[in-house]
Write a protein that holds these residues in place. Structure first.
Motif, mmCIF file in Angstrom:
data_model
loop_
_atom_site.group_PDB
_atom_site.id
_atom_site.type_symbol
_atom_site.label_atom_id
_atom_site.label_comp_id
_atom_site.label_asym_id
_atom_site.label_seq_id
_atom_site.Cartn_x
_atom_site.Cartn_y
_atom_site.Cartn_z
ATOM 1 N N ARG A 1 0.720 -1.404 0.271
ATOM 2 C CA ARG A 1 0.017 -0.026 -0.027
ATOM 3 C C ARG A 1 1.052 1.167 -0.044
ATOM 4 N NH1 ARG A 1 -3.214 -3.003 3.609
ATOM 5 N NH2 ARG A 1 -2.147 -1.929 4.852
ATOM 6 N N TYR A 2 1.608 1.532 0.798
ATOM 7 C CA TYR A 2 2.583 2.722 0.475
ATOM 8 C C TYR A 2 3.660 2.445 -0.735
ATOM 9 C CZ TYR A 2 7.725 3.839 0.869
ATOM 10 O OH TYR A 2 8.695 5.385 0.870
ATOM 11 N N LEU A 3 3.475 1.386 -1.465
ATOM 12 C CA LEU A 3 4.599 1.748 -2.512
ATOM 13 C C LEU A 3 3.549 2.024 -3.480
ATOM 14 C CD1 LEU A 3 6.584 -2.011 -3.065
ATOM 15 C CD2 LEU A 3 7.178 0.685 -2.718
ATOM 16 N N ALA A 4 2.176 2.232 -3.620
ATOM 17 C CA ALA A 4 0.784 2.232 -4.648
ATOM 18 C C ALA A 4 0.897 3.518 -4.321
ATOM 19 C CB ALA A 4 0.132 1.470 -4.120
ATOM 20 N N ALA A 5 0.874 4.741 -2.357
ATOM 21 C CA ALA A 5 0.606 5.752 -2.823
ATOM 22 C C ALA A 5 2.020 6.256 -2.695
ATOM 23 C CB ALA A 5 0.592 5.742 -1.006
ATOM 24 N N ARG A 6 3.029 5.817 -3.166
ATOM 25 C CA ARG A 6 4.480 6.732 -3.216
ATOM 26 C C ARG A 6 4.529 6.478 -4.563
ATOM 27 N NH1 ARG A 6 10.234 3.853 -2.366
ATOM 28 N NH2 ARG A 6 11.044 4.684 -3.911
ATOM 29 N N SER A 7 3.717 5.783 -5.581
ATOM 30 C CA SER A 7 3.584 5.509 -7.359
ATOM 31 C C SER A 7 2.404 6.743 -7.222
ATOM 32 C CB SER A 7 3.115 4.492 -8.082
ATOM 33 O OG SER A 7 4.319 3.253 -7.229
ATOM 34 N N ASP A 8 1.595 7.071 -6.525
ATOM 35 C CA ASP A 8 0.202 8.069 -7.101
ATOM 36 C C ASP A 8 1.167 9.216 -6.998
ATOM 37 O OD1 ASP A 8 -0.948 6.162 -7.771
ATOM 38 O OD2 ASP A 8 -2.121 6.337 -5.712
ATOM 39 N N VAL A 9 1.838 9.427 -5.659
ATOM 40 C CA VAL A 9 2.866 10.831 -5.361
ATOM 41 C C VAL A 9 3.458 10.934 -6.155
ATOM 42 C CG1 VAL A 9 4.547 11.638 -3.978
ATOM 43 C CG2 VAL A 9 2.854 11.148 -2.993
ATOM 44 N N GLU A 10 4.072 10.147 -6.996
ATOM 45 C CA GLU A 10 5.843 10.267 -8.013
ATOM 46 C C GLU A 10 4.473 10.843 -9.194
ATOM 47 O OE1 GLU A 10 7.506 7.187 -8.272
ATOM 48 O OE2 GLU A 10 8.862 7.227 -6.537
ATOM 49 N N ALA A 11 3.320 10.215 -9.464
ATOM 50 C CA ALA A 11 2.785 10.475 -10.467
ATOM 51 C C ALA A 11 2.050 12.122 -10.682
ATOM 52 C CB ALA A 11 1.551 9.308 -10.985
ATOM 53 N N ALA A 12 1.662 12.413 -9.395
ATOM 54 C CA ALA A 12 0.973 14.080 -9.115
ATOM 55 C C ALA A 12 1.980 14.872 -9.551
ATOM 56 C CB ALA A 12 0.349 13.893 -8.174
ATOM 57 N N THR A 13 3.273 14.398 -9.311
ATOM 58 C CA THR A 13 4.004 15.382 -9.285
ATOM 59 C C THR A 13 4.756 15.459 -10.423
ATOM 60 O OG1 THR A 13 5.896 14.517 -6.878
ATOM 61 C CG2 THR A 13 6.750 15.724 -8.390
ATOM 62 N N ALA A 14 5.038 14.393 -12.025
ATOM 63 C CA ALA A 14 5.037 14.470 -13.049
ATOM 64 C C ALA A 14 4.245 15.357 -13.798
ATOM 65 C CB ALA A 14 5.415 13.385 -13.694
ATOM 66 N N ARG A 15 2.881 14.846 -13.518
ATOM 67 C CA ARG A 15 1.638 16.165 -13.434
ATOM 68 C C ARG A 15 2.139 17.780 -13.793
ATOM 69 N NH1 ARG A 15 -1.140 12.277 -12.674
ATOM 70 N NH2 ARG A 15 -1.922 12.203 -10.495
ATOM 71 N N MET A 16 2.872 17.236 -12.255
ATOM 72 C CA MET A 16 2.663 19.311 -12.419
ATOM 73 C C MET A 16 4.161 20.270 -12.387
ATOM 74 S SD MET A 16 2.110 20.213 -8.223
ATOM 75 C CE MET A 16 1.511 19.567 -7.099
ATOM 76 N N SER A 17 4.518 19.100 -12.758
ATOM 77 C CA SER A 17 5.983 19.517 -12.842
ATOM 78 C C SER A 17 5.262 19.679 -14.435
ATOM 79 C CB SER A 17 7.150 18.848 -12.943
ATOM 80 O OG SER A 17 7.030 18.163 -13.831
ATOM 81 N N VAL A 18 4.602 19.758 -15.384
ATOM 82 C CA VAL A 18 4.929 19.768 -16.378
ATOM 83 C C VAL A 18 3.573 21.107 -16.171
ATOM 84 C CG1 VAL A 18 3.538 18.883 -18.898
ATOM 85 C CG2 VAL A 18 5.481 17.112 -17.938
ATOM 86 N N SER A 19 2.282 20.991 -15.844
ATOM 87 C CA SER A 19 1.493 21.776 -15.853
ATOM 88 C C SER A 19 2.557 23.142 -15.245
ATOM 89 C CB SER A 19 0.777 21.813 -15.046
ATOM 90 O OG SER A 19 -0.311 20.535 -15.443
ATOM 91 N N MET A 20 3.499 23.244 -14.321
ATOM 92 C CA MET A 20 3.649 24.285 -13.209
ATOM 93 C C MET A 20 4.706 25.168 -14.866
ATOM 94 S SD MET A 20 3.005 25.233 -11.041
ATOM 95 C CE MET A 20 3.950 26.375 -10.677
ATOM 96 N N ARG A 21 5.242 24.161 -15.222
ATOM 97 C CA ARG A 21 6.173 24.404 -16.753
ATOM 98 C C ARG A 21 5.268 25.341 -18.062
ATOM 99 N NH1 ARG A 21 9.207 20.194 -18.045
ATOM 100 N NH2 ARG A 21 7.659 19.556 -18.724
ATOM 101 N N ARG A 22 4.670 25.251 -18.397
ATOM 102 C CA ARG A 22 3.638 24.974 -18.842
ATOM 103 C C ARG A 22 2.938 27.098 -18.517
ATOM 104 N NH1 ARG A 22 -0.255 20.176 -20.447
ATOM 105 N NH2 ARG A 22 1.115 19.563 -21.965
ATOM 106 N N PHE A 23 2.595 26.659 -17.142
ATOM 107 C CA PHE A 23 2.563 28.494 -16.201
ATOM 108 C C PHE A 23 3.250 28.856 -16.851
ATOM 109 C CE2 PHE A 23 1.588 30.831 -12.149
ATOM 110 C CZ PHE A 23 0.832 31.072 -12.528
#
Length: 75
Positions: free
Chosen positions: A20-42
């Motif tokens: 469960r910890y690994l799954a949550a960590r993967s979710d955080v990493e995916a959200a961070t990747a999406r956010m970094s693309v959005s922040m760069r566009r912003f």
């Protein structure tokens, strides 16, 4: 025998919580990747807006040229 079952159950629960910890960590990493693309566009959109605003105001454009000459390393 009961201790073996309890130990096996505890080990299984520990493994489950680790997964469960690994799954949550993967979710955080995916959200961070999406956010970094959005922040760069912003940031690019903000920079384009600033560039347009500076280009439209001659006084700001002149100040920008002066600052560029001041902050650029000497050739």
């Amino acid at each position: 025998m009961a201790d073996d079952i309890n130990w096996a159950e505890r080990a299984a629960r520990l493994r489950a919580s680790y997964y469960r910890y690994l799954a949550a960590r993967s979710d955080v990493e995916a959200a961070t990747a999406r956010m970094s693309v959005s922040m760069r566009r912003f940031a690019e959109a903000i920079q384009r807006g600033n560039d347009q605003e500076i280009a439209q105001h001659p006084d700001l454009a002149e100040v920008n040229v002066i600052l560029d000459a001041y902050y650029d390393p000497p050739a």
